[in-house]
Motif scaffolding. Structure first.
Motif, mmCIF file in Angstrom:
data_model
loop_
_atom_site.group_PDB
_atom_site.id
_atom_site.type_symbol
_atom_site.label_atom_id
_atom_site.label_comp_id
_atom_site.label_asym_id
_atom_site.label_seq_id
_atom_site.Cartn_x
_atom_site.Cartn_y
_atom_site.Cartn_z
ATOM 1 N N LYS A 85 0.848 -1.189 0.000
ATOM 2 C CA LYS A 85 0.000 0.000 0.000
ATOM 3 C C LYS A 85 0.882 1.236 0.000
ATOM 4 O O LYS A 85 1.678 1.455 0.915
ATOM 5 N N GLY A 86 0.748 2.046 -1.046
ATOM 6 C CA GLY A 86 1.596 3.213 -1.183
ATOM 7 C C GLY A 86 1.287 4.293 -0.160
ATOM 8 O O GLY A 86 0.132 4.508 0.215
ATOM 9 N N GLU A 87 2.323 4.967 0.296
ATOM 10 C CA GLU A 87 2.162 6.097 1.211
ATOM 11 C C GLU A 87 1.538 7.265 0.450
ATOM 12 O O GLU A 87 1.987 7.619 -0.640
ATOM 13 N N PRO A 88 0.471 7.873 0.964
ATOM 14 C CA PRO A 88 -0.121 9.031 0.271
ATOM 15 C C PRO A 88 0.923 10.118 0.044
ATOM 16 O O PRO A 88 1.817 10.332 0.865
ATOM 17 N N THR B 45 -6.997 11.065 -1.947
ATOM 18 C CA THR B 45 -5.883 10.459 -2.681
ATOM 19 C C THR B 45 -6.214 9.009 -3.014
ATOM 20 O O THR B 45 -6.488 8.218 -2.111
ATOM 21 N N PRO B 46 -6.215 8.623 -4.289
ATOM 22 C CA PRO B 46 -6.544 7.237 -4.657
ATOM 23 C C PRO B 46 -5.525 6.252 -4.082
ATOM 24 O O PRO B 46 -4.329 6.550 -3.965
ATOM 25 N N ALA B 47 -5.998 5.059 -3.727
ATOM 26 C CA ALA B 47 -5.098 4.007 -3.255
ATOM 27 C C ALA B 47 -4.248 3.502 -4.416
ATOM 28 O O ALA B 47 -4.687 3.457 -5.571
ATOM 29 N N ARG B 48 -3.027 3.117 -4.112
ATOM 30 C CA ARG B 48 -2.135 2.574 -5.134
ATOM 31 C C ARG B 48 -1.152 1.625 -4.472
ATOM 32 O O ARG B 48 -0.976 1.638 -3.249
ATOM 33 N N GLY B 49 -0.526 0.811 -5.270
ATOM 34 C CA GLY B 49 0.502 -0.078 -4.751
ATOM 35 C C GLY B 49 1.736 0.694 -4.327
ATOM 36 O O GLY B 49 1.980 1.825 -4.771
#
Length: 306
Positions: free
Chosen positions: A199-202, A263-267
């Motif tokens: 899970k990427g840090e915003p 902020t959209p979730a991203r890897g």
């Protein structure tokens, strides 16, 4: 990430490496052993190993560092070459250690079935980045496997070098990557598989980044081993802030927190397996894709663009 202003009063700081938050004191340095034992790091490494094609017989690990991944690769390939700017010291009978530069590799064309490069390209500025990727592709006979942070906002977690006074990106990451940029760096290859892990840090915003610069970037990645990208000196812990800097810090984190829900979730990482155009894929085999944290985020943990 919560506003860590109060933590600094106890002379402790919080740093984010990918999406992994580490608490350290002023005397601490980056502990690779502790980092390797982190669950997200284990997931990242396991995913990379799943992407190694079963047919490869020789692999070179570009940027081998402490040799952890080089030794892992021996479980999937009988012959591993570990290369870094300084001669790696890796005690393993199936690992050959070499000193070298990714921008000028001293190997003939198509020397290795697989060229493996994880957590390296984000550190190489252009035009050296393009030259390094060209070299990786040149020495690959069949595949190139790349692992880098995914769409990292390198404004977040910046440091100030208190030797030269200039601002540094976190962990000396001078590049940010998405699928399109990686494909453009390897024009002679086609994508076999793309995985997203963690899970990427915003990210942040220009105002918060600007305010933290004025405050001296007190919560940057000062535990990193990488030196200042400008002067080459080791980063020093930030000094105590004055009242104005404390106010700027609090405002910066308040503004950033306000944007996080939008902020959209991203890897956190992107792993891409490239195959050289013209290579026969009939015997290609991989372990099943991992679902892990990417699936929980609603991301596609694996896809093929071949």
């Amino acid at each position: 990430m919560e506003d860590p202003t109060e933590s600094l009063k106890q002379r402790r700081s919080f740093f984010v490496m990918g999406s992994t938050q580490l608490e350290i004191s002023d005397e601490d340095t980056m502990d690779l052993t502790a980092y390797r034992n982190n669950e997200q790091e284990k997931t990242r490494i396991a995913d990379l190993m799943r992407m190694v094609p079963e047919t490869v017989k020789s692999v070179i690990d570009i940027g081998a560092r402490d040799g952890f991944l080089s030794k892992e690769l021996t479980n999937y390939c009988p012959s591993v070459t570990a290369l870094d700017l300084e001669m790696p010291v890796i005690d393993h009978p199936n690992v050959r250690c070499l000193k070298g530069d990714a921008t000028a590799l001293q190997f003939p064309d198509a020397s290795f079935d697989l060229v493996f490069c994880s957590e390296v390209l984000e550190h190489i500025p252009s035009p050296a980045l393009e030259q390094a990727c060209s070299e990786l592709g040149r020495i690959a006979d069949q595949y190139v496997l790349i692992g880098v942070p995914y769409m990292q906002d390198i404004r977040h977690g910046r440091t100030t070098c208190y030797s030269c006074g200039k601002t540094n990106p976190p962990w000396a990451h001078v590049n940010s990557f998405d699928e399109t940029r990686l494909k453009l760096l390897f024009p002679d290859f086609e994508v076999v598989r793309i995985n997203f892990v963690g899970k990427g840090e915003p990210g942040t915003n220009n105002l918060s980044a600007y305010l933290l610069n004025l405050a001296g970037n007190p919560f940057g990645t000062y535990i990193q081993e990488e030196p200042c990208v400008h002067c080459g000196m080791r980063l020093k812990p930030p000094p105590s802030r004055n009242l104005t800097q404390k106010v700027l810090t609090r405002v910066a984190y308040t503004v950033r927190r306000a944007q996080i829900p939008f902020t959209p979730a991203r890897g956190n990482w992107i792993h891409v397996l490239f195959r050289k155009r013209g290579v026969n894929p009939e015997k290609e085999k991989h372990a099943p894709a991992t679902c892990g944290l990417s699936a929980k985020l609603g991301l596609h943990p694996s896809r093929s663009d071949a």
